[in-house]
Design a protein around this motif. Sequence first.
Motif, PDB file in Angstrom:
ATOM      1  N   GLY A 194       0.818  -1.214   0.000  1.00 18.22           N
ATOM      2  CA  GLY A 194       0.000   0.000   0.000  1.00 18.22           C
ATOM      3  C   GLY A 194       0.846   1.256   0.000  1.00 18.22           C
ATOM      4  N   THR A 195       1.913   1.257   0.802  1.00 14.96           N
ATOM      5  CA  THR A 195       2.813   2.410   0.867  1.00 14.96           C
ATOM      6  C   THR A 195       3.525   2.613  -0.462  1.00 14.96           C
ATOM      7  OG1 THR A 195       3.148   2.091   3.236  1.00 14.96           O
ATOM      8  CG2 THR A 195       4.771   3.435   2.083  1.00 14.96           C
ATOM      9  N   ILE A 196       3.948   1.534  -1.107  1.00 19.36           N
ATOM     10  CA  ILE A 196       4.640   1.642  -2.392  1.00 19.36           C
ATOM     11  C   ILE A 196       3.699   2.167  -3.476  1.00 19.36           C
ATOM     12  CG2 ILE A 196       5.717   0.278  -4.249  1.00 19.36           C
ATOM     13  CD1 ILE A 196       7.071  -1.374  -2.021  1.00 19.36           C
ATOM     14  N   VAL A 197       2.436   1.744  -3.456  1.00 22.18           N
ATOM     15  CA  VAL A 197       1.452   2.300  -4.398  1.00 22.18           C
ATOM     16  C   VAL A 197       1.340   3.811  -4.197  1.00 22.18           C
ATOM     17  CG1 VAL A 197      -0.990   2.355  -5.063  1.00 22.18           C
ATOM     18  CG2 VAL A 197       0.130   0.159  -4.621  1.00 22.18           C
ATOM     19  N   ARG A 198       1.287   4.224  -2.950  1.00 18.63           N
ATOM     20  CA  ARG A 198       1.181   5.653  -2.634  1.00 18.63           C
ATOM     21  C   ARG A 198       2.448   6.405  -3.062  1.00 18.63           C
ATOM     22  NH1 ARG A 198      -0.364   8.040   3.365  1.00 18.63           N
ATOM     23  NH2 ARG A 198      -1.005  10.115   2.680  1.00 18.63           N
ATOM     24  N   LEU A 199       3.614   5.801  -2.850  1.00 13.03           N
ATOM     25  CA  LEU A 199       4.873   6.411  -3.275  1.00 13.03           C
ATOM     26  C   LEU A 199       4.926   6.565  -4.794  1.00 13.03           C
ATOM     27  CD1 LEU A 199       7.369   4.494  -0.963  1.00 13.03           C
ATOM     28  CD2 LEU A 199       7.040   6.975  -1.002  1.00 13.03           C
ATOM     29  N   CYS A 200       4.500   5.548  -5.509  1.00 14.33           N
ATOM     30  CA  CYS A 200       4.489   5.628  -6.970  1.00 14.33           C
ATOM     31  C   CYS A 200       3.576   6.758  -7.441  1.00 14.33           C
ATOM     32  CB  CYS A 200       4.060   4.287  -7.574  1.00 14.33           C
ATOM     33  SG  CYS A 200       5.338   3.016  -7.484  1.00 14.33           S
ATOM     34  N   ASP A 201       2.442   6.894  -6.812  1.00 15.73           N
ATOM     35  CA  ASP A 201       1.531   7.990  -7.127  1.00 15.73           C
ATOM     36  C   ASP A 201       2.222   9.335  -6.890  1.00 15.73           C
ATOM     37  OD1 ASP A 201      -0.783   9.435  -7.709  1.00 15.73           O
ATOM     38  OD2 ASP A 201      -1.663   9.136  -5.731  1.00 15.73           O
ATOM     39  N   TRP A 202       2.929   9.455  -5.773  1.00 17.80           N
ATOM     40  CA  TRP A 202       3.622  10.699  -5.414  1.00 17.80           C
ATOM     41  C   TRP A 202       4.712  11.056  -6.437  1.00 17.80           C
ATOM     42  CZ3 TRP A 202       2.900  14.408  -1.760  1.00 17.80           C
ATOM     43  CH2 TRP A 202       3.953  15.309  -1.549  1.00 17.80           C
ATOM     44  N   PHE A 203       5.472  10.048  -6.873  1.00 13.11           N
ATOM     45  CA  PHE A 203       6.591  10.290  -7.780  1.00 13.11           C
ATOM     46  C   PHE A 203       6.205  10.169  -9.262  1.00 13.11           C
ATOM     47  CE2 PHE A 203       9.067   9.345  -3.901  1.00 13.11           C
ATOM     48  CZ  PHE A 203       9.934  10.444  -3.923  1.00 13.11           C
ATOM     49  N   VAL A 252       1.356  -9.940  -2.465  1.00 18.45           N
ATOM     50  CA  VAL A 252       0.068  -9.735  -1.805  1.00 18.45           C
ATOM     51  C   VAL A 252      -0.908  -9.004  -2.731  1.00 18.45           C
ATOM     52  CG1 VAL A 252       0.853  -7.565  -0.735  1.00 18.45           C
ATOM     53  CG2 VAL A 252      -1.031  -8.820   0.286  1.00 18.45           C
ATOM     54  N   ASP A 253      -2.178  -9.358  -2.625  1.00 22.33           N
ATOM     55  CA  ASP A 253      -3.225  -8.807  -3.483  1.00 22.33           C
ATOM     56  C   ASP A 253      -3.443  -7.327  -3.206  1.00 22.33           C
ATOM     57  OD1 ASP A 253      -5.412  -8.537  -5.182  1.00 22.33           O
ATOM     58  OD2 ASP A 253      -6.839  -9.341  -3.726  1.00 22.33           O
ATOM     59  N   VAL A 254      -3.461  -6.516  -4.262  1.00 21.73           N
ATOM     60  CA  VAL A 254      -3.639  -5.076  -4.104  1.00 21.73           C
ATOM     61  C   VAL A 254      -5.018  -4.719  -3.547  1.00 21.73           C
ATOM     62  CG1 VAL A 254      -4.522  -4.593  -6.439  1.00 21.73           C
ATOM     63  CG2 VAL A 254      -3.168  -2.849  -5.229  1.00 21.73           C
ATOM     64  N   TYR A 255      -5.993  -5.652  -3.654  1.00 21.99           N
ATOM     65  CA  TYR A 255      -7.336  -5.385  -3.135  1.00 21.99           C
ATOM     66  C   TYR A 255      -7.544  -5.920  -1.719  1.00 21.99           C
ATOM     67  CZ  TYR A 255      -8.175  -3.891  -7.868  1.00 21.99           C
ATOM     68  OH  TYR A 255      -8.080  -3.225  -9.065  1.00 21.99           O
ATOM     69  N   ASN A 256      -6.463  -6.416  -1.113  1.00 25.34           N
ATOM     70  CA  ASN A 256      -6.491  -6.736   0.314  1.00 25.34           C
ATOM     71  C   ASN A 256      -6.892  -5.461   1.063  1.00 25.34           C
ATOM     72  OD1 ASN A 256      -5.189  -6.635   3.039  1.00 25.34           O
ATOM     73  ND2 ASN A 256      -4.480  -8.678   2.508  1.00 25.34           N
ATOM     74  N   PRO A 257      -7.839  -5.539   2.021  1.00 30.34           N
ATOM     75  CA  PRO A 257      -8.300  -4.324   2.711  1.00 30.34           C
ATOM     76  C   PRO A 257      -7.188  -3.481   3.323  1.00 30.34           C
ATOM     77  CG  PRO A 257      -9.682  -6.189   3.302  1.00 30.34           C
ATOM     78  CD  PRO A 257      -8.551  -6.744   2.498  1.00 30.34           C
ATOM     79  N   THR A 265      -2.972   2.663   0.788  1.00 29.04           N
ATOM     80  CA  THR A 265      -2.772   3.488  -0.415  1.00 29.04           C
ATOM     81  C   THR A 265      -3.396   4.871  -0.250  1.00 29.04           C
ATOM     82  OG1 THR A 265      -4.825   2.917  -1.612  1.00 29.04           O
ATOM     83  CG2 THR A 265      -2.934   1.425  -1.873  1.00 29.04           C
ATOM     84  N   MET A 266      -4.337   5.024   0.649  1.00 24.77           N
ATOM     85  CA  MET A 266      -5.012   6.308   0.897  1.00 24.77           C
ATOM     86  C   MET A 266      -5.566   6.924  -0.391  1.00 24.77           C
ATOM     87  SD  MET A 266      -5.147   6.739   4.093  1.00 24.77           S
ATOM     88  CE  MET A 266      -5.653   8.459   4.212  1.00 24.77           C
ATOM     89  N   GLY A 267      -6.069   6.076  -1.272  1.00 22.19           N
ATOM     90  CA  GLY A 267      -6.696   6.550  -2.508  1.00 22.19           C
ATOM     91  C   GLY A 267      -5.805   6.471  -3.732  1.00 22.19           C
ATOM     92  N   SER A 268      -4.500   6.259  -3.537  1.00 20.37           N
ATOM     93  CA  SER A 268      -3.583   6.207  -4.680  1.00 20.37           C
ATOM     94  C   SER A 268      -3.842   5.005  -5.576  1.00 20.37           C
ATOM     95  CB  SER A 268      -2.129   6.192  -4.190  1.00 20.37           C
ATOM     96  OG  SER A 268      -1.782   7.444  -3.634  1.00 20.37           O
ATOM     97  N   ILE A 269      -4.560   4.026  -5.075  1.00 21.48           N
ATOM     98  CA  ILE A 269      -4.913   2.857  -5.880  1.00 21.48           C
ATOM     99  C   ILE A 269      -5.712   3.263  -7.117  1.00 21.48           C
ATOM    100  CG2 ILE A 269      -7.077   2.400  -4.644  1.00 21.48           C
ATOM    101  CD1 ILE A 269      -6.511  -0.579  -4.922  1.00 21.48           C
ATOM    102  N   THR A 270      -6.335   4.433  -7.088  1.00 17.84           N
ATOM    103  CA  THR A 270      -7.135   4.903  -8.223  1.00 17.84           C
ATOM    104  C   THR A 270      -6.274   5.490  -9.340  1.00 17.84           C
ATOM    105  OG1 THR A 270      -7.429   7.144  -7.313  1.00 17.84           O
ATOM    106  CG2 THR A 270      -9.034   5.485  -6.655  1.00 17.84           C
ATOM    107  N   ARG A 271      -5.004   5.760  -9.058  1.00 23.64           N
ATOM    108  CA  ARG A 271      -4.157   6.446 -10.046  1.00 23.64           C
ATOM    109  C   ARG A 271      -2.936   5.639 -10.490  1.00 23.64           C
ATOM    110  NH1 ARG A 271      -6.101  10.272  -6.503  1.00 23.64           N
ATOM    111  NH2 ARG A 271      -4.405   9.917  -5.024  1.00 23.64           N
ATOM    112  N   VAL A 272      -2.742   4.460  -9.921  1.00 27.40           N
ATOM    113  CA  VAL A 272      -1.598   3.618 -10.289  1.00 27.40           C
ATOM    114  C   VAL A 272      -2.117   2.282 -10.803  1.00 27.40           C
ATOM    115  CG1 VAL A 272       0.510   2.498  -9.480  1.00 27.40           C
ATOM    116  CG2 VAL A 272      -0.132   4.735  -8.556  1.00 27.40           C
ATOM    117  N   ASN A 273      -1.673   1.882 -11.975  1.00 22.16           N
ATOM    118  CA  ASN A 273      -2.086   0.608 -12.562  1.00 22.16           C
ATOM    119  C   ASN A 273      -1.229  -0.517 -11.995  1.00 22.16           C
ATOM    120  OD1 ASN A 273      -3.297  -1.287 -14.298  1.00 22.16           O
ATOM    121  ND2 ASN A 273      -1.759  -0.946 -15.885  1.00 22.16           N
ATOM    122  N   VAL A 274      -1.856  -1.450 -11.270  1.00 21.10           N
ATOM    123  CA  VAL A 274      -1.140  -2.569 -10.655  1.00 21.10           C
ATOM    124  C   VAL A 274      -1.497  -3.845 -11.404  1.00 21.10           C
ATOM    125  CG1 VAL A 274      -0.705  -3.859  -8.530  1.00 21.10           C
ATOM    126  CG2 VAL A 274      -1.202  -1.405  -8.415  1.00 21.10           C
TER     127      VAL A 274
END
Length: 242
Positions: A112-121, A133-138, A144-153
Amino acid sequence: MLSKNQIKIITSLQQKKYRKQHQLFFAEGIKVIQELLNSNFELEHIFSTSNDFPGIPEGKFSLITPAELKKISVLTTPNTCLALFRIPEEKPIEEKGLIVALDDLRDPGNLGTIVRLCDWFGVKQIICSEETVDVYNPKVVQATMGSITRVNVVYTGLEKLLTETKLPVFGTYMDGDSIYKTALPKEGILVMGNEANGISLMVEKINQRRLSIPRFGDLQQTESLNVATATAIILSEFKRLD
């Protein structure tokens, strides 16, 4: 009021096999849910202790009690709302720009943190090994704090993809070239390894360049950095001269 069947379905979504079966995942908290609502993710239903989402169709919104929310929440201290969303179809990988590849990451918080970092950078794609681990794990969705909407996993076989790609491949190791003394391209695939074992031997054979973050402490006894922390440092260096 929540039905027993609703509680059963929502709590089952903590497990990957049921997320896949129902093609649903859930998110908690106003910020994360609002990010998902503002994206292309399809809303299935919102359960909330207050009406914080005006404009949601009546059939997709339920007002519930804090006690009911606690039954379906995975948080130690539940927020005020939980929403179900449809899992979208996976988008194809575009081999351009900087891409992060994750080799067997297991910790939901790290992903989740890495998804958020990718969104930031500004990194728009993450390629995950099928064991990651599954990106849709709760817990991942929450981190991700919403960054899952902007990064293609995307989940795929890393070995095949890294063998066939035309992009330069970089791996992170304790004995690699210093990230601070290496000329870095604007495009490439950055491979980050498993929390305990690092990059797998099969993937290591494919890597073209070995990178490391040097230790500066006098004793230099720290064994390694957390994978999300290391990703932040390396992405910062890749983007520094953009």
